[in-house]
Write an enzyme that holds these catalytic residues in place. Structure first.
Site, PDB file in Angstrom:
ATOM      1  N   GLU A  45      -5.277  -8.583   0.940  1.00  0.00           N
ATOM      2  CA  GLU A  45      -5.933  -8.311   2.226  1.00  0.00           C
ATOM      3  C   GLU A  45      -7.404  -8.049   1.982  1.00  0.00           C
ATOM      4  OE1 GLU A  45      -4.374  -4.996   4.499  1.00  0.00           O
ATOM      5  OE2 GLU A  45      -2.320  -5.686   4.186  1.00  0.00           O
TER       6      GLU A  45
ATOM      7  N   GLU B   9       0.781  -1.229   0.000  1.00  0.00           N
ATOM      8  CA  GLU B   9       0.000   0.000   0.000  1.00  0.00           C
ATOM      9  C   GLU B   9       0.817   1.285   0.000  1.00  0.00           C
ATOM     10  OE1 GLU B   9      -2.831  -0.234   3.196  1.00  0.00           O
ATOM     11  OE2 GLU B   9      -4.017  -1.712   2.134  1.00  0.00           O
TER      12      GLU B   9
HETATM   13  C1  BGC Z   1      -3.260  -2.250   5.898  1.00  0.00           C
HETATM   14  C2  BGC Z   1      -3.257  -3.002   7.215  1.00  0.00           C
HETATM   15  C3  BGC Z   1      -4.388  -2.481   8.084  1.00  0.00           C
HETATM   16  C4  BGC Z   1      -5.707  -2.709   7.375  1.00  0.00           C
HETATM   17  C5  BGC Z   1      -6.929  -2.260   8.154  1.00  0.00           C
HETATM   18  C6  BGC Z   1      -4.634  -2.022   5.322  1.00  0.00           C
HETATM   19  O1  BGC Z   1      -4.695  -0.728   4.810  1.00  0.00           O
HETATM   20  O2  BGC Z   1      -2.389  -2.862   4.981  1.00  0.00           O
HETATM   21  O3  BGC Z   1      -2.005  -2.841   7.804  1.00  0.00           O
HETATM   22  O4  BGC Z   1      -4.386  -3.063   9.337  1.00  0.00           O
HETATM   23  O5  BGC Z   1      -5.709  -2.028   6.164  1.00  0.00           O
HETATM   24  O6  BGC Z   1      -6.925  -0.893   8.336  1.00  0.00           O
END
Ligand code: BGC
Length: 451
Positions: A357, A163
């Site tokens: 993610e 990111e």
């Molecule tokens: C990030 C994580 C974060 C998650 C929830 C993502 O933007 O890579 O590190 O915990 O979002 O906010």
């Protein structure tokens, strides 16, 4: 409808969010170690000094992963554990920690996916200007070479940076992540260019030092523009909005600026024109470096926003329905994001896609029966994975990593938001798999057939 037979089912974490032991094992200091100390920035002034203490409890955590049937684990390495000053000296104790973690994963048949940078910018490099410094790509290259030298005999899958939208945008444009700065676009765009070059140099060094053929990817993010209806003009409007200059927030919430150069070797024309006066010097060699070929395309996807084609023939952002469903972090629940996101990305970039993610924060606690019931997380994930399954019929989708394996230090939200499949009691370090963890185990076991 089905997922590929070799679909990669995993969960993700990042180093500062879970490791703890920030002042142990010969580790150097990074940006978050330092700036988390500034009062009033993080929820209840909390810090990641101990967090889930994964540095000491990693064996127990891998055991849990095994019990939950995870096939893959995406984790990140803290640059300052490996190179306390960001360059030069290698800290063998740090290498030993990740070696032990990787060995444990391999012994348990869990495929490691290693991210090189999930935001631990070494303080020593930050003092020299950090991402503003034109030497950053070389420093990152040195680090990437060490990572490949030490770990690529057992780790085959790598993501360079996580990111950039956040470690440049949230940290230096919006000022809501360490070091809490709001710098002019000219400076953050320069940082972005150096960060992209660092990505390219890392791809080169990973491959040059690899002990086996590697699978190398990139893991950006940004909200997904969702067509308000199935009409072709709304789909087109969403596509344009998704790859165009963001209509809300800072410039860094941009998909094409961060991904076109990596895949096509070109910044988007619209952006070059719009930000002309803020651009750094950009050479053909830079673009060649940034577009060093990668094998897979990762994207962190949490949410989307509705878009329709406006009367003026331009995408128009719509407001959400009154009382829309949202998570404990107030993020809207928009399962279609896992259909349109991968689809738009695949149509444009034609690379195998990993959802690196996806997940949500819930108000979880231990119930009277001693268990952690999180029906909302199950429902959320079932909806999102349903959308992903649909996308997988039309695009090359290779894997999904739930965010997160366990509750952890949620950056500026401290321990106030719980994203884990596994509940963590931060006082006792006791882990309790939530209902969603067992549900996800069944998803994995059936390769998503139960969705
Ligand atoms: C990030 C994580 C974060 C998650 C929830 C993502 O933007 O890579 O590190 O915990 O979002 O906010």
């Amino acid at each position: 409808m089905k997922f590929r037979d070799d679909f990669v089912w995993g969960a993700a974490t990042s180093s500062y969010q879970i490791e703890g032991a920030q002042y142990e094992g010969g580790k150097g200091l990074h940006l978050w170690d330092e700036y988390v100390k500034e009062k009033g920035k993080v929820f209840e002034n909390q810090r990641g000094d101990v967090s889930c203490d994964h540095y000491h409890l990693f064996r127990e955590d891998v055991k849990l992963m095994k019990e939950l049937g995870l096939k893959a684990y995406r984790f990140s390495v803290d640059w300052t554990r490996i190179m306390p000053e960001g360059k030069g000296m290698v800290n063998e104790e740090g290498v030993a920690f990740y070696n032990a973690l990787i060995d444990e994963l391999v012994a348990n048949d869990i495929e490691p996916y290693l991210t090189l940078f999930h935001w631990e910018l070494p303080m020593e490099l930050y003092k020299r200007g950090g991402w503003m410094n034109p030497k950053m790509p070389e420093w990152f290259a040195q680090y990437a070479a060490v990572i490949a030298d030490r770990f690529s005999d057992r780790v085959k899958n790598f993501f360079t940076v996580n990111e950039p939208q956040c470690f440049v945008g949230l940290s230096f444009s919006e000022g809501v992540h360490a070091p809490w700065l709001q710098l002019p676009d000219r400076e953050t765009i320069l940082m972005s260019h150096n960060a992209l070059k660092a990505h390219g140099r890392a791809v080169q060094e990973l491959r040059a030092h690899a002990k086996q053929p590697l699978v190398v990817g990139y893991a950006p993010t940004s909200g997904i523009a969702l067509p308000a209806t199935d009409k072709p003009e709304d789909i087109e409007a969403a596509r344009q909005a998704y790859f165009g200059i963001p209509q809300e927030g800072t410039w860094a919430w941009n998909t094409a600026w961060w991904s076109d150069p990596v895949i096509f070797g070109k910044y988007p024309e619209e952006f070059l024109v719009h930000f002309e006066k803020d651009l750094p010097k950009i050479t053909d060699d830079d673009m060649k470096l940034i577009s060093e070929p990668i094998d897979i395309y990762g994207q962190n996807i949490y949410l989307g926003y509705p878009v329709c084609m406006g009367e003026d023939g331009k995408p128009e952002l719509l407001s959400r329905n009154t009382g829309y469903a949202k998570s404990a972090s107030n993020w809207p629940m928009t399962p279609e994001a896992l259909y349109w996101g991968p689809k738009f990305l695949y149509d444009r970039y034609k690379k195998p896609i990993f959802i690196t993610e996806n997940g949500l924060a819930c108000h979880d606690w231990i119930h009277l029966d001693g268990k952690v019931h999180d029906p909302s997380r199950i429902d959320f994930t079932a909806r999102y994975l349903g959308a992903l399954k649909r996308a997988a019929q039309e695009a090359d989708i290779r894997g999904y990593f739930a965010w997160s394996l366990m509750d952890n230090f949620e950056w500026a939200e401290g321990f106030g938001q719980r994203y884990g499949l596994v509940f963590v009691d931060f006082k006792t370090q006791k882990r309790i798999p939530k209902d969603s963890a067992y549900w996800y185990r069944d998803v994995i076991r059936t390769n998503g057939e139960n969705l």
